[in-house]
Scaffold this motif. Structure first.
Motif, PDB file in Angstrom:
ATOM      1  N   ARG A 168       0.806  -1.219   0.000  1.00 18.67           N
ATOM      2  CA  ARG A 168       0.000   0.000   0.000  1.00 18.67           C
ATOM      3  C   ARG A 168       0.841   1.271   0.000  1.00 18.67           C
ATOM      4  O   ARG A 168       0.626   2.165  -0.810  1.00 18.67           O
ATOM      5  CB  ARG A 168      -0.936   0.021   1.211  1.00 18.67           C
ATOM      6  CG  ARG A 168      -1.934   1.172   1.176  1.00 18.67           C
ATOM      7  CD  ARG A 168      -2.765   1.228   2.433  1.00 18.67           C
ATOM      8  NE  ARG A 168      -1.945   1.618   3.594  1.00 18.67           N
ATOM      9  CZ  ARG A 168      -2.434   1.748   4.817  1.00 18.67           C
ATOM     10  NH1 ARG A 168      -3.711   1.481   5.063  1.00 18.67           N
ATOM     11  NH2 ARG A 168      -1.637   2.092   5.809  1.00 18.67           N
ATOM     12  N   PRO A 301      -5.047   0.695  -1.221  1.00 22.14           N
ATOM     13  CA  PRO A 301      -5.129   2.113  -1.587  1.00 22.14           C
ATOM     14  C   PRO A 301      -6.549   2.475  -2.024  1.00 22.14           C
ATOM     15  O   PRO A 301      -7.257   1.664  -2.633  1.00 22.14           O
ATOM     16  CB  PRO A 301      -4.147   2.240  -2.757  1.00 22.14           C
ATOM     17  CG  PRO A 301      -3.276   1.041  -2.669  1.00 22.14           C
ATOM     18  CD  PRO A 301      -4.098  -0.046  -2.058  1.00 22.14           C
ATOM     19  N   THR A 302      -6.970   3.676  -1.720  1.00 26.78           N
ATOM     20  CA  THR A 302      -8.324   4.112  -2.073  1.00 26.78           C
ATOM     21  C   THR A 302      -8.451   4.462  -3.554  1.00 26.78           C
ATOM     22  O   THR A 302      -9.564   4.607  -4.054  1.00 26.78           O
ATOM     23  CB  THR A 302      -8.718   5.341  -1.235  1.00 26.78           C
ATOM     24  OG1 THR A 302      -7.730   6.378  -1.433  1.00 26.78           O
ATOM     25  CG2 THR A 302      -8.767   4.981   0.246  1.00 26.78           C
ATOM     26  N   ASP A 303      -7.321   4.591  -4.245  1.00 27.60           N
ATOM     27  CA  ASP A 303      -7.367   5.010  -5.651  1.00 27.60           C
ATOM     28  C   ASP A 303      -7.329   3.819  -6.617  1.00 27.60           C
ATOM     29  O   ASP A 303      -6.978   3.980  -7.790  1.00 27.60           O
ATOM     30  CB  ASP A 303      -6.213   5.965  -5.957  1.00 27.60           C
ATOM     31  CG  ASP A 303      -4.845   5.329  -5.698  1.00 27.60           C
ATOM     32  OD1 ASP A 303      -4.810   4.229  -5.108  1.00 27.60           O
ATOM     33  OD2 ASP A 303      -3.830   5.944  -6.097  1.00 27.60           O
ATOM     34  N   GLN A 304      -7.686   2.625  -6.136  1.00 21.43           N
ATOM     35  CA  GLN A 304      -7.722   1.437  -7.006  1.00 21.43           C
ATOM     36  C   GLN A 304      -9.104   0.777  -6.906  1.00 21.43           C
ATOM     37  O   GLN A 304      -9.235  -0.344  -6.401  1.00 21.43           O
ATOM     38  CB  GLN A 304      -6.631   0.449  -6.603  1.00 21.43           C
ATOM     39  CG  GLN A 304      -5.220   0.975  -6.779  1.00 21.43           C
ATOM     40  CD  GLN A 304      -4.156  -0.055  -6.430  1.00 21.43           C
ATOM     41  OE1 GLN A 304      -4.425  -1.236  -6.267  1.00 21.43           O
ATOM     42  NE2 GLN A 304      -2.912   0.395  -6.321  1.00 21.43           N
ATOM     43  N   PRO A 305     -10.151   1.431  -7.400  1.00 19.23           N
ATOM     44  CA  PRO A 305     -11.511   0.888  -7.242  1.00 19.23           C
ATOM     45  C   PRO A 305     -11.717  -0.455  -7.927  1.00 19.23           C
ATOM     46  O   PRO A 305     -12.444  -1.314  -7.409  1.00 19.23           O
ATOM     47  CB  PRO A 305     -12.404   1.976  -7.854  1.00 19.23           C
ATOM     48  CG  PRO A 305     -11.491   2.751  -8.765  1.00 19.23           C
ATOM     49  CD  PRO A 305     -10.146   2.716  -8.126  1.00 19.23           C
ATOM     50  N   ARG A 308     -10.100  -3.116  -5.764  1.00 23.38           N
ATOM     51  CA  ARG A 308     -10.889  -3.286  -4.547  1.00 23.38           C
ATOM     52  C   ARG A 308     -12.154  -4.092  -4.836  1.00 23.38           C
ATOM     53  O   ARG A 308     -12.551  -4.959  -4.045  1.00 23.38           O
ATOM     54  CB  ARG A 308     -11.241  -1.917  -3.972  1.00 23.38           C
ATOM     55  CG  ARG A 308     -12.002  -1.968  -2.654  1.00 23.38           C
ATOM     56  CD  ARG A 308     -12.309  -0.564  -2.174  1.00 23.38           C
ATOM     57  NE  ARG A 308     -11.097   0.133  -1.806  1.00 23.38           N
ATOM     58  CZ  ARG A 308     -10.556   0.101  -0.587  1.00 23.38           C
ATOM     59  NH1 ARG A 308     -11.133  -0.618   0.356  1.00 23.38           N
ATOM     60  NH2 ARG A 308      -9.473   0.778  -0.324  1.00 23.38           N
TER      61      ARG A 308
END
Length: 336
Positions: A168, A301-305, A308
């Protein structure tokens, strides 16, 4: 029997008898509540009976209070045996080897998902393993799967989490991992139970004033664990049909790896080397058919939708598959 419902030696083995009507009733009455509670959780989400925030708050109660209570009580009641050290080391090494194999398979199979190796190793003991084993075989028998899980817990907090953090944000500070380990309510419950057990304080804790009341409170909290977890799992089940194939690949690989491992460890480790009873066999099977740890999306990471979504689909679809496999296993093995 040794400890809290954990026999140490295997009884004489004999062919499994035909399932009687009494056994059929037992199976139905133990398995049906699992699926009913999961169904209630699914209905709560579909009908918007409760907002998601309420379920998140319930999850906090389970993870921080109920689950640590049941683990403390379980480890407090176990009669620790030298043989358990071999189980501890073996399960730790199995998880390490699965992580290495996952990294190799990702390259070998040209899988585009960077989190694929994290989905090949690790098992969701806390939220799913405890609820399945405890609801089917009784909370008094959780010591079996608690012993089987101990090496796995060390792997999760010191190896699995370390690689997740490196993936991450590149962090590789031992202090951060040690801090996360000792702040985990699950680990606190396990360590407290083990330390109090080794100090021989079980009888004193239950029989003395004040501490007896504390233990009774922990017992009350532990009773919340199974129904709350199963409702949360049901609420969390969502499917993205477009990603089922990718998720199915992970599940197929995991089961193709784990079923032979279960057979090997059952025959060699549990039966031949340690001569332990069927409760440990059931616990080993339950742990190793579980889905990957539910903490994986929490450390992404929040920028990998897209990644996820892929991970969440694997976790949810594998949960359903694990429930089905466990139900079949329990039909064949309704008692310990």
């Amino acid at each position: 029997k040794h400890g809290h419902g954990i026999p140490h030696r295997v009884q004489t083995r004999c062919p499994l008898p035909l399932i009687s009507m009494d056994q059929t009733t037992l199976i139905i009455n133990r398995v049906l509540p699992i699926f009913l509670l999961i169904g209630i959780g699914y209905w709560i989400r579909r009908s918007s009976f409760l907002p998601e925030q309420t379920i998140d708050d319930l999850r906090k109660i389970v993870v921080n209070l109920a689950l640590p209570s049941v683990l403390l009580i379980s480890f407090l009641g176990i009669e620790l045996q030298p043989a358990y050290l071999l189980i501890f080391v073996t399960l730790f090494l199995v998880n390490v080897l699965l992580l290495i194999l996952g990294r190799w398979l990702r390259v070998r199979l040209n899988i585009p998902h960077p989190y694929f190796p994290f989905l090949i190793t690790g098992f969701e003991y806390g939220m799913l393993g405890v609820s399945l084993f405890g609801s089917a075989y009784g909370l008094e028998n959780l010591g079996y799967i608690a012993v089987i899980d101990l090496g796995h817990e060390l792997f999760i907090w010191f190896v699995f989490l370390a690689f997740l953090l490196v993936r991450r944000d590149g962090l590789n500070r031992p202090g951060q991992l040690i801090g996360a380990f000792f702040r985990s309510p699950v680990i606190i419950g396990i360590l407290a139970g083990l330390i109090l057990n080794l100090l021989g304080l079980r009888a004193w804790l239950y029989e003395s004033a004040v501490t007896g009341g504390i233990m009774a409170t922990l017992d009350f909290l532990s009773k919340l664990t199974i129904p709350s977890m199963l409702i949360i799992i049901g609420y969390s089940i969502r499917f993205d049909t477009s990603a089922v194939r990718a998720a199915g690949t992970v599940i197929g690989v995991r089961l193709a790896l784990m079923l032979p491992v279960i057979a090997l460890l059952t025959a060699v480790l549990i039966r031949d080397l340690l001569n332990l009873d069927r409760g440990f066999e059931a616990a080993l099977f339950t742990l190793l058919i579980l889905p990957p740890p539910f903490i994986v999306p929490l450390y992404m990471p929040t920028d990998q939708p897209d990644e996820r979504r892929y991970v969440n689909n694997v976790l949810m679809l594998h949960t359903v598959v694990s429930l089905a496999i466990f139900a079949v296993y329990f039909v064949i093995n309704p008692t310990l």
